[in-house]
Design an enzyme around this catalytic site. Sequence first.
Site, PDB file in Angstrom:
ATOM      1  CB  THR A  12      -0.906   0.014   1.257  1.00  0.00           C
ATOM      2  OG1 THR A  12      -1.802  -1.081   1.154  1.00  0.00           O
ATOM      3  CG2 THR A  12      -1.688   1.298   1.381  1.00  0.00           C
ATOM      4  CB  THR A  85       0.324  -4.019   6.288  1.00  0.00           C
ATOM      5  OG1 THR A  85      -0.950  -3.965   5.631  1.00  0.00           O
ATOM      6  CG2 THR A  85       0.950  -2.643   6.319  1.00  0.00           C
ATOM      7  CG  ASP A  86      -2.863  -7.332   3.378  1.00  0.00           C
ATOM      8  OD1 ASP A  86      -3.136  -6.585   4.330  1.00  0.00           O
ATOM      9  OD2 ASP A  86      -3.450  -7.262   2.272  1.00  0.00           O
TER      10      ASP A  86
HETATM   11  N1  ASP Z   1      -2.849  -5.409   0.388  1.00  0.00           N
HETATM   12  C1  ASP Z   1      -1.745  -4.569   0.815  1.00  0.00           C
HETATM   13  C2  ASP Z   1      -0.475  -5.394   0.825  1.00  0.00           C
HETATM   14  O1  ASP Z   1      -0.297  -6.165   1.719  1.00  0.00           O
HETATM   15  C3  ASP Z   1      -2.028  -3.996   2.165  1.00  0.00           C
HETATM   16  C4  ASP Z   1      -0.974  -3.064   2.701  1.00  0.00           C
HETATM   17  O2  ASP Z   1       0.106  -2.936   2.207  1.00  0.00           O
HETATM   18  O3  ASP Z   1      -1.267  -2.409   3.723  1.00  0.00           O
HETATM   19  O4  ASP Z   1       0.323  -5.273  -0.064  1.00  0.00           O
END
Ligand code: ASP
Length: 332
Positions: A12, A85-86
């Site tokens: 993200t 983050t995932d």
């Molecule tokens: N879907 C994103 C990822 O993990 C979520 C994020 O980065 O916060 O790449």
Amino acid sequence: MKKILMLTTGGTIASLQTEHGLVPGISGEDLVNFLPELKNMCEVDVLPLFTLDSTNIYYEHWLKIASSIKENYEKYDGFVICHGTDTMSYTASALSYLIQNSQKPIILTGSQKPINLEISDAKTNLLDSFTYACSDVSCGVTLVFNGNVILGTRARKSRTKSFDAFKSVDYPVIGIVKDGYVISYITNLSRETKFYDNLNPNVGLIKLIPGVSSEIFEFMLSHHDAVIIESFGVGGLPMYNDNKINEIIAHYTKEGKIIIMTTQVPNEGSDIATYKVGHYLKENANILEAYDMTTEAVVTKLMWILSLTKEIEKVKKLFYETISNDILFKKD
Ligand code: ASP
């Protein structure tokens, strides 16, 4: 001035809005340009690795990140990895096994909102990560997020939307970063740094639900070298349907499959000897338990161990060895 290598993988933090939702697309150089204050803090080089939503990141990417750090280890004082983050806690755990006892900080960070939005956690998280990377007390694999420094083996994404997205499971936050300062509660500068360059991805996970069918066990055990069972409470297996699940377990463990019991309860881990539904499993040499390890750490530690050996006694010894404070409560 310290030299820091920033490795970009997408997420993200580097995403742009498209008609299909957020997609990573902001370059590493542009991420750095959002933080002019970095110029007075350290020298930054950027190494673009992938442009992926972390949903698409798995063991091959972890190996690439680890080998990129290994190749550049002598040239830099620290490493900042921008990551979605995932699955960040899986990557953090994997790197904790692939690069053990790092004397130099290896930091994962990202954000819940893209860096180009007016209201975003991206700049703070990135700046905090560089601040931590430049600190003399920093070392090991950590996650820097929302002002907290979390050990890689203990991190878990616990909120899908808030900026306070990660928690440290059954272990204290090891430090905080605030207004350009690092307060380090725990440092682990110790033994010699060790790199590993292999993982065995043939690890599966079953999450129990009440009434779970035995066929899932049959399928998972016949397709994997090791299966992790996220059980209930301190751990155990259902004994209904003529004890079918336990019969399957007994059959496959005799064939050398490794089974690790853990819990789907978020804190305090397993202790399978407590109840009859788990106690008897202790007598089966091929069944281990996770105790206070996170599922992310169990998955990636097994991938690391199974790349070295499939001999149960050696697997057991390595599994219960504490690496980067991943397992502290253990009775075996
Ligand atoms: N879907 C994103 C990822 O993990 C979520 C994020 O980065 O916060 O790449």
